[in-house]
Scaffold this motif. Structure first.
Motif, PDB file in Angstrom:
ATOM      1  N   THR A  14      -3.495   2.452  -4.808  1.00  0.00           N
ATOM      2  CA  THR A  14      -2.747   3.391  -4.000  1.00  0.00           C
ATOM      3  C   THR A  14      -1.197   3.377  -4.430  1.00  0.00           C
ATOM      4  O   THR A  14      -0.686   4.341  -3.788  1.00  0.00           O
ATOM      5  N   PRO A  23       0.679  -1.160  -0.051  1.00  0.00           N
ATOM      6  CA  PRO A  23      -0.094   0.097   0.172  1.00  0.00           C
ATOM      7  C   PRO A  23       0.905   1.249  -0.005  1.00  0.00           C
ATOM      8  O   PRO A  23       1.861   1.375   0.756  1.00  0.00           O
ATOM      9  N   GLY A  24       0.474   2.125  -0.854  1.00  0.00           N
ATOM     10  CA  GLY A  24       1.171   3.463  -1.022  1.00  0.00           C
ATOM     11  C   GLY A  24       2.860   3.262  -1.532  1.00  0.00           C
ATOM     12  O   GLY A  24       3.577   4.470  -1.478  1.00  0.00           O
TER      13      GLY A  24
END
Length: 315
Positions: free
Chosen positions: A205, A147-148
Motif C-alpha cells: 500500500t 498503511p498508505g
C-alpha cells in the motif's frame, strides 16, 4: 503509470490537517526542503529534518517554530554520501512507523574537479541517487508498517532532456558537472518510477510518487532568517522572472501535495501548473526517457550492487 482526476479544490494555502502523522524530509534544513518541512509542520504533523549539520537543522527548526507556533519539528543526522551511516540515521529516528519520506536533499557542483564520496562514488550520483536508494531500503520496515505511506522523490527540470548513460553512471570518462548533476536527477526519477512498479507488484500500500519544483529561485523566495535572507534589491532585480518561474516556497508545493492529497497515486509525476515552471501543482505526463523500463531495471541492478541494499516491501 496510474492517473486519476485531480482533487478539484486543493488549496496550497489551506492544507488538510495531519495530526498524529510523521514525515521525514531529507535536506529539510534549507532551500525547497525547508519550505516542504515548514508547510507540513503547519498541518500539525511531526516533521523530522534529515541534515548533516545539527546547527543548520537547529536554525531551520527555530525558523519553522517562529512561523508555526507549537510545531513539532525534530532533527535526525543524515549524510546520504556515507552509506554506512544510514542504519544509524534510521535508528536515531526512534520511530515504529513513518507516514512519508520526502527525498529532497541533493548536491549540485558547478566546477571540476570530479569529487567522490567516502564510498568512492561520484559525489552527486552518490548523494542524489545512491543515498536515497539505500535510505529507502533502511526505511522500508517503518514505511511498510504504515498503511498508505508515501515515498516522494524530488526530481528536477534539469533532468527533462538528459537521459542516463548506463555505461558511465558515475561520469568517470567524461565529467561535466552540470550534466552529471542532471543525470543524477534522472537516476533519482527513474528509481522512483521503478520503485512504484515494484511496490505494485508486491501488493504494497506504500506509494512512490515523483515531483519536481519547476523553476525555483532564491531571489523570489521569501525570507526565513537565518535560513534564507532575501534583500529588497535582489527581489526587485528578479521580479520580472516571477512571470516565468517562482520562489522555493512555491517550489515545495508539488511535494507537499504528493504527501498529503488522498487523490495522489503511485507512479504519478507532479509539477507546477504553468509550463512545468511555476504555479500550483498538477499531474503531468511522465517525461519520455523516464518511461524506459529497461533502463530503470538496469539502474536498479547497478544501484543494488553499488550500495549493497535492495529496497523491498511486503504486501
Amino acid at each position: 503509470m496510474s492517473s486519476v482526476p485531480e482533487t478539484p479544490h486543493w488549496d496550497v494555502h489551506r492544507l488538510p490537517r495531519a495530526e498524529g502523522r510523521c514525515f521525514l524530509v531529507t535536506g529539510g534544513n534549507a532551500g525547497i526542503g525547508y519550505f516542504v518541512a515548514e508547510q507540513l509542520a503547519a498541518t500539525g504533523a511531526t516533521v523530522v529534518l534529515g541534515s548533516r549539520d545539527p546547527a543548520r537543522a537547529g536554525a531551520a527548526s527555530a525558523a519553522i517554530r517562529s512561523r508555526v507556533p507549537g510545531a513539532d519539528v525534530r532533527h535526525a543526522p543524515l549524510d546520504l554520501a556515507d552509506l554506512a551511516s544510514l542504519p544509524a540515521t534510521v535508528d536515531a529516528l526512534g520511530l515504529d512507523r513513518l507516514d512519508a519520506v520526502v527525498h529532497n536533499a541533493g548536491v549540485a557542483l558547478d566546477h571540476p574537479p570530479r569529487r567522490e564520496s567516502v564510498n568512492g562514488h561520484e559525489l552527486m550520483f552518490a548523494t542524489n541517487h545512491l543515498g536515497h536508494f539505500a535510505l529507502t531500503h533502511h526505511l522500508a520496515p517503518l514505511l511498510a508498517a504504515t498503511p498508505g505511506s508515501r515515498i516522494v522523490t524530488t526530481g528536477s527540470f534539469a533532468a527533462k532532456s538528459e537521459p542516463l548513460d548506463l555505461e558511465d553512471l558515475q561520469s568517470t570518462r567524461d565529467y561535466r558537472p552540470k550534466r552529471t548533476y542532471a543525470r543524477s536527477k534522472t537516476a533519482q526519477m527513474l528509481f522512483a518510477l521503478e520503485l512504484d512498479r515494484r511496490l505494485r507488484a508486491a501488493g504494497s500500500t506504500t506509494l512512490s510518487v515523483l515531483v519536481h519544483p519547476g523553476g525555483a529561485l532564491d531571489s523570489l523566495t521569501p525570507s526565513r532568517p537565518p535560513v534564507h535572507v532575501r534583500t529588497a534589491g535582489a527581489r526587485l532585480r528578479h521580479l520580472p522572472l516571477g512571470l516565468v518561474v517562482q520562489g522555493k516556497d512555491a517550489g515545495a508545493w508539488p511535494a507537499v501535495r504528493a504527501v498529503l492529497d488522498p487523490a495522489v497515486r503511485g507512479g504519478q509525476l507532479w509539477g507546477p501548473r504553468a509550463f512545468g515552471l511555476r504555479g500550483t501543482p498538477r499531474t503531468e505526463p511522465v517525461w519520455g526517457h523516464l518511461r524506459d523500463t529497461a533502463a530503470a531495471a538496469r539502474l536498479w541492478a547497478a544501484s543494488r550492487e553499488l550500495t549493497g541494499t535492495d529496497p523491498s516491501f511486503a504486501g
